[in-house]
Motif scaffolding. Sequence first.
Motif, PDB file in Angstrom:
ATOM      1  N   GLY A 107       5.544  56.853  23.309  1.00  0.00           N
ATOM      2  CA  GLY A 107       4.922  57.520  22.179  1.00  0.00           C
ATOM      3  C   GLY A 107       3.411  57.434  22.214  1.00  0.00           C
ATOM      4  N   ALA A 108       2.900  56.247  22.506  1.00  0.00           N
ATOM      5  CA  ALA A 108       1.450  56.072  22.586  1.00  0.00           C
ATOM      6  C   ALA A 108       0.865  56.907  23.712  1.00  0.00           C
ATOM      7  CB  ALA A 108       1.123  54.594  22.788  1.00  0.00           C
ATOM      8  N   TRP A 109       1.582  56.986  24.827  1.00  0.00           N
ATOM      9  CA  TRP A 109       1.125  57.817  25.943  1.00  0.00           C
ATOM     10  C   TRP A 109       1.100  59.287  25.551  1.00  0.00           C
ATOM     11  CZ3 TRP A 109       4.271  61.459  28.531  1.00  0.00           C
ATOM     12  CH2 TRP A 109       3.672  62.053  29.654  1.00  0.00           C
ATOM     13  N   ALA A 110       2.169  59.767  24.918  1.00  0.00           N
ATOM     14  CA  ALA A 110       2.243  61.176  24.536  1.00  0.00           C
ATOM     15  C   ALA A 110       1.132  61.540  23.548  1.00  0.00           C
ATOM     16  CB  ALA A 110       3.605  61.486  23.928  1.00  0.00           C
ATOM     17  N   ALA A 111       0.838  60.630  22.622  1.00  0.00           N
ATOM     18  CA  ALA A 111      -0.172  60.909  21.602  1.00  0.00           C
ATOM     19  C   ALA A 111      -1.565  61.052  22.192  1.00  0.00           C
ATOM     20  CB  ALA A 111      -0.160  59.806  20.550  1.00  0.00           C
ATOM     21  N   SER A 112      -1.832  60.395  23.320  1.00  0.00           N
ATOM     22  CA  SER A 112      -3.178  60.410  23.895  1.00  0.00           C
ATOM     23  C   SER A 112      -3.252  61.129  25.234  1.00  0.00           C
ATOM     24  CB  SER A 112      -3.680  58.974  24.073  1.00  0.00           C
ATOM     25  OG  SER A 112      -2.845  58.247  24.970  1.00  0.00           O
ATOM     26  N   ALA A 113      -2.129  61.713  25.681  1.00  0.00           N
ATOM     27  CA  ALA A 113      -2.086  62.348  27.003  1.00  0.00           C
ATOM     28  C   ALA A 113      -3.103  63.478  27.104  1.00  0.00           C
ATOM     29  CB  ALA A 113      -0.685  62.880  27.282  1.00  0.00           C
ATOM     30  N   GLN A 114      -3.772  63.543  28.241  1.00  0.00           N
ATOM     31  CA  GLN A 114      -4.793  64.553  28.484  1.00  0.00           C
ATOM     32  C   GLN A 114      -4.451  65.345  29.741  1.00  0.00           C
ATOM     33  OE1 GLN A 114      -7.471  65.160  26.432  1.00  0.00           O
ATOM     34  NE2 GLN A 114      -6.538  63.631  25.069  1.00  0.00           N
ATOM     35  N   PRO A 115      -4.818  66.647  29.781  1.00  0.00           N
ATOM     36  CA  PRO A 115      -4.579  67.440  30.988  1.00  0.00           C
ATOM     37  C   PRO A 115      -5.179  66.775  32.223  1.00  0.00           C
ATOM     38  CG  PRO A 115      -5.242  68.867  29.187  1.00  0.00           C
ATOM     39  CD  PRO A 115      -5.414  67.447  28.694  1.00  0.00           C
ATOM     40  N   GLY A 116      -4.409  66.772  33.295  1.00  0.00           N
ATOM     41  CA  GLY A 116      -4.846  66.147  34.538  1.00  0.00           C
ATOM     42  C   GLY A 116      -4.368  64.723  34.702  1.00  0.00           C
ATOM     43  N   GLN A 117      -3.822  64.134  33.635  1.00  0.00           N
ATOM     44  CA  GLN A 117      -3.351  62.751  33.697  1.00  0.00           C
ATOM     45  C   GLN A 117      -2.061  62.684  34.508  1.00  0.00           C
ATOM     46  OE1 GLN A 117      -3.265  61.046  29.805  1.00  0.00           O
ATOM     47  NE2 GLN A 117      -2.388  59.105  30.464  1.00  0.00           N
TER      48      GLN A 117
END
Length: 283
Positions: A107-117
Amino acid sequence: MAGRPLQHFTVVGTEQIAPHMVRVLLEGSDFGTFVPSNFTDSYVKLVFVADAVDVAALPHPLTQDSFSVLPPEKRPSVRTITVRKVDAAARQIALDIVVHGEHGVAGAWAASAQPGQAIYLMGPGGAYTPDPAAGWHLLAGDESALPAIANALEALPPNAIGKAFIEVAGPEHQIELTAPEEVQVNWIYRGGRADLVADDRAGDFAPLIEAVTTTLWLPGQVHVFMHGEAQAVMHNLRPFIRKDRGVDAKWASSISGYWRRGRTEETFRQWKKELAEAEAGAR
């Protein structure tokens, strides 16, 4: 599964589809080795590798075993996520992930995920698809099961009959679903976040339990799909379906907990293992 090759993907975008749910779109050069599953509960294992880990220096081909050369604190976390959509033409995978603030890993990853990650995954796996031979379908779960329920509703034939019960925090957490005309979709409100709501609205007292156990039982052979918080599903809904309603295992094989209040996925997996061993010993 530890020895299966890890597939490298990249985040291309995110979308907030509900207050506590984010859709993450992934694409990558390894899409060619990703074989979409026909199961409506298709899932992948997301492998979260810390930025400080030099993946190129690990044993290849890269598998989960490759990380065993690292000290335990540097090994990746693994989380199981339902695949919401696969777009073969665009070579993209859509994952709908429950987000509860900064809690958890996925959840924490999805909330802060950025293009290119970058992200690594294993899969897909799966086991359930609505059986068209069933007289009617009964689907139930909380937000964690919502992507799989949405997939199942879309896969049902137009003349299907059934009921779906989905427990969420409140009406603002509903999302638009596509279902056959004779499949009734019921939204159940618990009044708060699944991990923070008071005990009298969770576990043995989850509103989902009463909604399912008091609904009018339809005639004909039912096919059941129920997943969500383990106490509600495993200790309440499963006994109701298998014992009280006498549904044969063939038609009720997809009933299990996706998570458990107060436990990480690692400790939850251990709990599930111990529960299975206890049940096997009792037979």
